[in-house]
Scaffold this motif. Structure first.
Motif, PDB file in Angstrom:
ATOM      1  N   ASN A 197      -4.458  14.571  -7.385  1.00  0.00           N
ATOM      2  CA  ASN A 197      -4.313  16.008  -7.215  1.00  0.00           C
ATOM      3  C   ASN A 197      -2.835  16.367  -7.046  1.00  0.00           C
ATOM      4  O   ASN A 197      -1.961  15.497  -7.110  1.00  0.00           O
ATOM      5  N   PHE A 198      -2.555  17.653  -6.801  1.00  0.00           N
ATOM      6  CA  PHE A 198      -1.164  18.105  -6.743  1.00  0.00           C
ATOM      7  C   PHE A 198      -0.363  17.349  -5.680  1.00  0.00           C
ATOM      8  O   PHE A 198       0.737  16.853  -5.945  1.00  0.00           O
ATOM      9  N   ASN A 199      -0.900  17.270  -4.463  1.00  0.00           N
ATOM     10  CA  ASN A 199      -0.173  16.594  -3.376  1.00  0.00           C
ATOM     11  C   ASN A 199       0.064  15.124  -3.692  1.00  0.00           C
ATOM     12  O   ASN A 199       1.128  14.569  -3.391  1.00  0.00           O
ATOM     13  N   GLU A 200      -0.922  14.491  -4.314  1.00  0.00           N
ATOM     14  CA  GLU A 200      -0.774  13.079  -4.668  1.00  0.00           C
ATOM     15  C   GLU A 200       0.247  12.891  -5.783  1.00  0.00           C
ATOM     16  O   GLU A 200       1.001  11.916  -5.796  1.00  0.00           O
ATOM     17  N   ARG A 201       0.287  13.842  -6.719  1.00  0.00           N
ATOM     18  CA  ARG A 201       1.294  13.747  -7.785  1.00  0.00           C
ATOM     19  C   ARG A 201       2.699  13.883  -7.211  1.00  0.00           C
ATOM     20  O   ARG A 201       3.633  13.179  -7.638  1.00  0.00           O
ATOM     21  N   CYS A 202       2.844  14.758  -6.204  1.00  0.00           N
ATOM     22  CA  CYS A 202       4.145  14.878  -5.527  1.00  0.00           C
ATOM     23  C   CYS A 202       4.544  13.549  -4.897  1.00  0.00           C
ATOM     24  O   CYS A 202       5.702  13.110  -5.002  1.00  0.00           O
ATOM     25  N   GLN A 203       3.570  12.924  -4.262  1.00  0.00           N
ATOM     26  CA  GLN A 203       3.837  11.645  -3.601  1.00  0.00           C
ATOM     27  C   GLN A 203       4.190  10.565  -4.613  1.00  0.00           C
ATOM     28  O   GLN A 203       5.100   9.751  -4.386  1.00  0.00           O
ATOM     29  N   ILE A 204       3.505  10.557  -5.766  1.00  0.00           N
ATOM     30  CA  ILE A 204       3.762   9.549  -6.797  1.00  0.00           C
ATOM     31  C   ILE A 204       5.156   9.721  -7.389  1.00  0.00           C
ATOM     32  O   ILE A 204       5.906   8.753  -7.574  1.00  0.00           O
ATOM     33  N   PHE A 205       5.525  10.984  -7.694  1.00  0.00           N
ATOM     34  CA  PHE A 205       6.875  11.229  -8.193  1.00  0.00           C
ATOM     35  C   PHE A 205       7.925  10.771  -7.181  1.00  0.00           C
ATOM     36  O   PHE A 205       8.930  10.136  -7.518  1.00  0.00           O
ATOM     37  N   GLN A 206       7.676  11.076  -5.912  1.00  0.00           N
ATOM     38  CA  GLN A 206       8.637  10.712  -4.869  1.00  0.00           C
ATOM     39  C   GLN A 206       8.797   9.195  -4.771  1.00  0.00           C
ATOM     40  O   GLN A 206       9.918   8.673  -4.681  1.00  0.00           O
ATOM     41  N   ILE A 207       7.680   8.472  -4.804  1.00  0.00           N
ATOM     42  CA  ILE A 207       7.720   7.003  -4.694  1.00  0.00           C
ATOM     43  C   ILE A 207       8.550   6.398  -5.817  1.00  0.00           C
ATOM     44  O   ILE A 207       9.435   5.552  -5.585  1.00  0.00           O
ATOM     45  N   HIS A 208       8.299   6.833  -7.054  1.00  0.00           N
ATOM     46  CA  HIS A 208       8.995   6.239  -8.196  1.00  0.00           C
ATOM     47  C   HIS A 208      10.464   6.660  -8.253  1.00  0.00           C
ATOM     48  O   HIS A 208      11.336   5.837  -8.586  1.00  0.00           O
ATOM     49  N   LEU A 209      10.748   7.906  -7.928  1.00  0.00           N
ATOM     50  CA  LEU A 209      12.140   8.359  -7.957  1.00  0.00           C
ATOM     51  C   LEU A 209      12.960   7.720  -6.842  1.00  0.00           C
ATOM     52  O   LEU A 209      14.134   7.397  -7.026  1.00  0.00           O
TER      53      LEU A 209
ATOM     54  N   LEU B 167       0.826  -1.204   0.000  1.00  0.00           N
ATOM     55  CA  LEU B 167       0.000   0.000   0.000  1.00  0.00           C
ATOM     56  C   LEU B 167       0.864   1.259   0.000  1.00  0.00           C
ATOM     57  O   LEU B 167       0.490   2.281  -0.586  1.00  0.00           O
ATOM     58  N   GLU B 168       2.027   1.186   0.674  1.00  0.00           N
ATOM     59  CA  GLU B 168       2.915   2.352   0.754  1.00  0.00           C
ATOM     60  C   GLU B 168       3.456   2.758  -0.617  1.00  0.00           C
ATOM     61  O   GLU B 168       3.919   3.881  -0.801  1.00  0.00           O
ATOM     62  N   GLU B 169       3.383   1.841  -1.585  1.00  0.00           N
ATOM     63  CA  GLU B 169       3.896   2.130  -2.920  1.00  0.00           C
ATOM     64  C   GLU B 169       2.870   2.846  -3.785  1.00  0.00           C
ATOM     65  O   GLU B 169       3.150   3.192  -4.937  1.00  0.00           O
ATOM     66  N   ILE B 170       1.677   3.045  -3.259  1.00  0.00           N
ATOM     67  CA  ILE B 170       0.616   3.707  -4.010  1.00  0.00           C
ATOM     68  C   ILE B 170       0.500   5.148  -3.517  1.00  0.00           C
ATOM     69  O   ILE B 170       0.327   5.393  -2.319  1.00  0.00           O
ATOM     70  N   GLY B 171       0.599   6.092  -4.438  1.00  0.00           N
ATOM     71  CA  GLY B 171       0.463   7.493  -4.055  1.00  0.00           C
ATOM     72  C   GLY B 171      -0.996   7.888  -3.909  1.00  0.00           C
ATOM     73  O   GLY B 171      -1.843   7.520  -4.726  1.00  0.00           O
ATOM     74  N   GLY B 172      -1.326   8.640  -2.842  1.00  0.00           N
ATOM     75  CA  GLY B 172      -2.702   9.077  -2.629  1.00  0.00           C
ATOM     76  C   GLY B 172      -3.598   7.956  -2.142  1.00  0.00           C
ATOM     77  O   GLY B 172      -3.166   7.041  -1.435  1.00  0.00           O
ATOM     78  N   LEU B 173      -4.886   8.018  -2.552  1.00  0.00           N
ATOM     79  CA  LEU B 173      -5.897   7.005  -2.214  1.00  0.00           C
ATOM     80  C   LEU B 173      -5.982   6.794  -0.694  1.00  0.00           C
ATOM     81  O   LEU B 173      -6.118   5.659  -0.222  1.00  0.00           O
ATOM     82  N   THR B 174      -5.952   7.859   0.057  1.00  0.00           N
ATOM     83  CA  THR B 174      -5.888   7.773   1.519  1.00  0.00           C
ATOM     84  C   THR B 174      -7.103   7.080   2.109  1.00  0.00           C
ATOM     85  O   THR B 174      -6.974   6.243   3.015  1.00  0.00           O
TER      86      THR B 174
ATOM     87  N   ILE C 181      10.526  17.919  -7.686  1.00  0.00           N
ATOM     88  CA  ILE C 181       9.230  17.239  -7.656  1.00  0.00           C
ATOM     89  C   ILE C 181       8.077  18.243  -7.699  1.00  0.00           C
ATOM     90  O   ILE C 181       7.038  17.984  -8.325  1.00  0.00           O
ATOM     91  N   ILE C 182       8.240  19.417  -7.069  1.00  0.00           N
ATOM     92  CA  ILE C 182       7.177  20.428  -7.057  1.00  0.00           C
ATOM     93  C   ILE C 182       6.881  20.893  -8.486  1.00  0.00           C
ATOM     94  O   ILE C 182       5.720  20.965  -8.910  1.00  0.00           O
ATOM     95  N   LYS C 183       7.930  21.212  -9.233  1.00  0.00           N
ATOM     96  CA  LYS C 183       7.748  21.675 -10.610  1.00  0.00           C
ATOM     97  C   LYS C 183       7.131  20.582 -11.477  1.00  0.00           C
ATOM     98  O   LYS C 183       6.230  20.839 -12.289  1.00  0.00           O
TER      99      LYS C 183
END
Length: 491
Positions: free
Chosen positions: A391-403, A225-232, A416-418
């Motif tokens: 959303n924006f916060n979830e996209r940040c989380q997704i980029f962080q997970i994959h990177l 589950l930790e590998e999935i961004g968002g979906l809280t 990641i913000i940009k």
């Protein structure tokens, strides 16, 4: 205990010819003996083709290699006692006209003789001429209590204390026969494999059993589950139910969760969520390919859906993942197959509402417009979640997970913000693909990839959302109305 009650009811209500589908002859015979000794006091006669009759000293080896003679003995037996004749593998002979006719003739006399015939067979082969007189029942595989008792007895004999592993082993061995459990445990013990490492081996054995059916696939679960961004919201719902299939939950009186319907366009994490659920709950993940249900000759689809249900229930507790379930209902509207699709879906929906086994359904769908109201009503699933674009916060989380996965030491060097600001309307899968494409481009140029490489890919990329806006808007409207629950905290 359900089978015991059903058989006792049949023996007391004039069902004289009983067909029991099972591969476990020894366990079935033991169960029938237990029932008769405790309740009905029948005398047991057991017949097989090679050894003839057993269990009764007066008829040892009678009717060897002669199924018709086996029936003749029943017909001519002079006895005032209650009798049960267990005929093993009799499905091989039952379609012979002489056997069929003899069974019909004997059936008329069984009531006067206080006798019952039990046909034990691994598959169902009942001729049309006998359908009115034969009662068909299935002998279920061992339940959790039976498996626990068997494991406890085996470990006691082997002087092993399995208590700290017993619950996990009981769950792992669901879907195995008693004989297969004994062989598996013996193999593990004599291979000097520690009990801590047995679960993976048991899962491999279970996978072989499932693969033989060519209906379901046993998926490997290596996503968390930790590998999935968002979906809280979805994650919280799942974490609260992590122990719902445990013995403690059953003793608490907690009903097992039934399933989830996950709706959203491609790439929003539906398939990844299905895999993460099985990993979070530590139970097998079965995947149903609907195409395999409908392949084959006419009339076979109904049997294959029944086999699928039976196999899933044998493997319980498990997660049954049905990917893109909306395509099935689209098929129903655009298919002319003499009602086969309707019958298959009716069978599936009935099971979905009435199932009592610990099979947790995870159905995913891309287009809610194809789904009928009866699938969306309360009772089919515990919850319906809408997986929107991140959303924006979830996209940040997704980029962080994959990177972090591919650059665990240098991921903070990426802006990641940009990147998240530039990827509005991107799905999680598209965000991942933008990183992969940037890596390919930089690797070709024999250098490390950077933020600018990802930005270049993003600006050339056309997200699916732009070509599928109608479907997204429809899902968002449903979510706003409260008909389905948001998988993320914010809308």
């Amino acid at each position: 205990m359900h089978f015991n009650k059903e058989l006792r009811l049949l023996l007391s209500s004039q069902h004289f010819l009983i067909y029991i589908c099972t591969n476990e002859e020894e366990r079935l015979e033991y169960t029938i003996n237990q029932i008769t000794q405790k309740y009905t006091k029948h005398t047991i006669y057991s017949w097989d083709f090679i050894d003839g009759y057993q269990n009764n000293p007066n008829y040892i080896n009678k009717a060897k290699r002669n199924p018709l003679e086996a029936l003749e003995l029943i017909d001519t037996l002079q006895s005032t006692q209650l009798n049960i004749f267990i005929l093993k593998d009799f499905h091989v002979f039952i379609n012979d006209i002489s056997i069929t006719r003899k069974l019909k003739n004997i059936y008329k006399k069984l009531k006067e003789m206080n006798s019952y015939i039990v046909i034990s067979a691994p598959e169902i082969k009942i001729p049309t001429l006998l359908e009115e007189v034969i009662t068909l029942i299935s002998f279920p595989l061992p339940n959790s209590k039976e498996i626990e008792n068997e494991l406890s007895n085996l470990f006691e004999i082997m002087n092993i204390d399995p208590q700290i592993y017993l619950e996990n082993l009981v769950i792992a061995y669901r879907g195995f026969s008693i004989d297969k459990i004994r062989k598996s445990i013996s193999k593990l013990i004599y291979s000097n494999i520690s009990l801590k490492n047995t679960l993976d081996i048991i899962l491999e054995e279970k996978q072989k059993i499932i693969q033989q059916t060519d209906i379901l696939d046993l998926e490997k679960v290596n996503h968390y589950l930790e590998e999935i961004g968002g979906l809280t919201n979805l994650k919280e719902w799942l974490i609260k139910r992590s122990c719902s299939f445990s013995i403690q939950a059953r003793n608490y009186g907690l009903p097992s969760p039934k399933g989830l319907l996950l709706i959203g366009i491609q790439g929003t994490g539906k398939s990844l969520s299905a895999k993460a659920i099985a990993q979070q709950w530590k139970i097998p993940l079965l995947k149903l390919d609907i195409g395999k249900i409908f392949k084959g000759i006419i009339g076979e689809s109904e049997e294959r859906i029944r086999q699928m249900i039976n196999l899933a229930e044998k493997t319980a507790p498990c997660v049954l993942w049905i990917d893109e379930i909306d395509k099935i209902f689209n098929r129903m509207e655009n298919n002319n197959d003499s009602g086969t699709t309707n019958r298959v879906l009716s069978c599936f929906l009935t099971w979905l509402s009435e199932k009592e086994t610990q099979v947790f359904i995870v159905a995913t769908a891309n287009n809610i417009e194809y789904l009928p109201p009866e699938l969306l009503r309360k009772g089919r699933f515990d919850e319906i979640f809408f997986l929107d674009l991140p959303n924006f916060n979830e996209r940040c989380q997704i980029f962080q997970i994959h990177l972090m996965k591919i650059r665990p030491l240098t991921w903070t060097q990426y802006n990641i913000i940009k990147l998240s600001n530039l990827t509005e309307k991107f799905s999680g899968a598209e965000i991942k693909q933008s990183i992969v494409e940037a890596m390919h481009n930089a690797f070709y140029e024999k250098r490390e990839f950077n933020t600018e490489d990802i930005i270049k890919v993003i600006r050339e990329f056309i997200p699916l959302a732009f070509t599928n806006q109608k479907s997204i808007s429809s899902l968002q409207e449903w979510a706003k109305l409260g008909n389905i629950r948001l998988a993320s905290k914010s809308y």
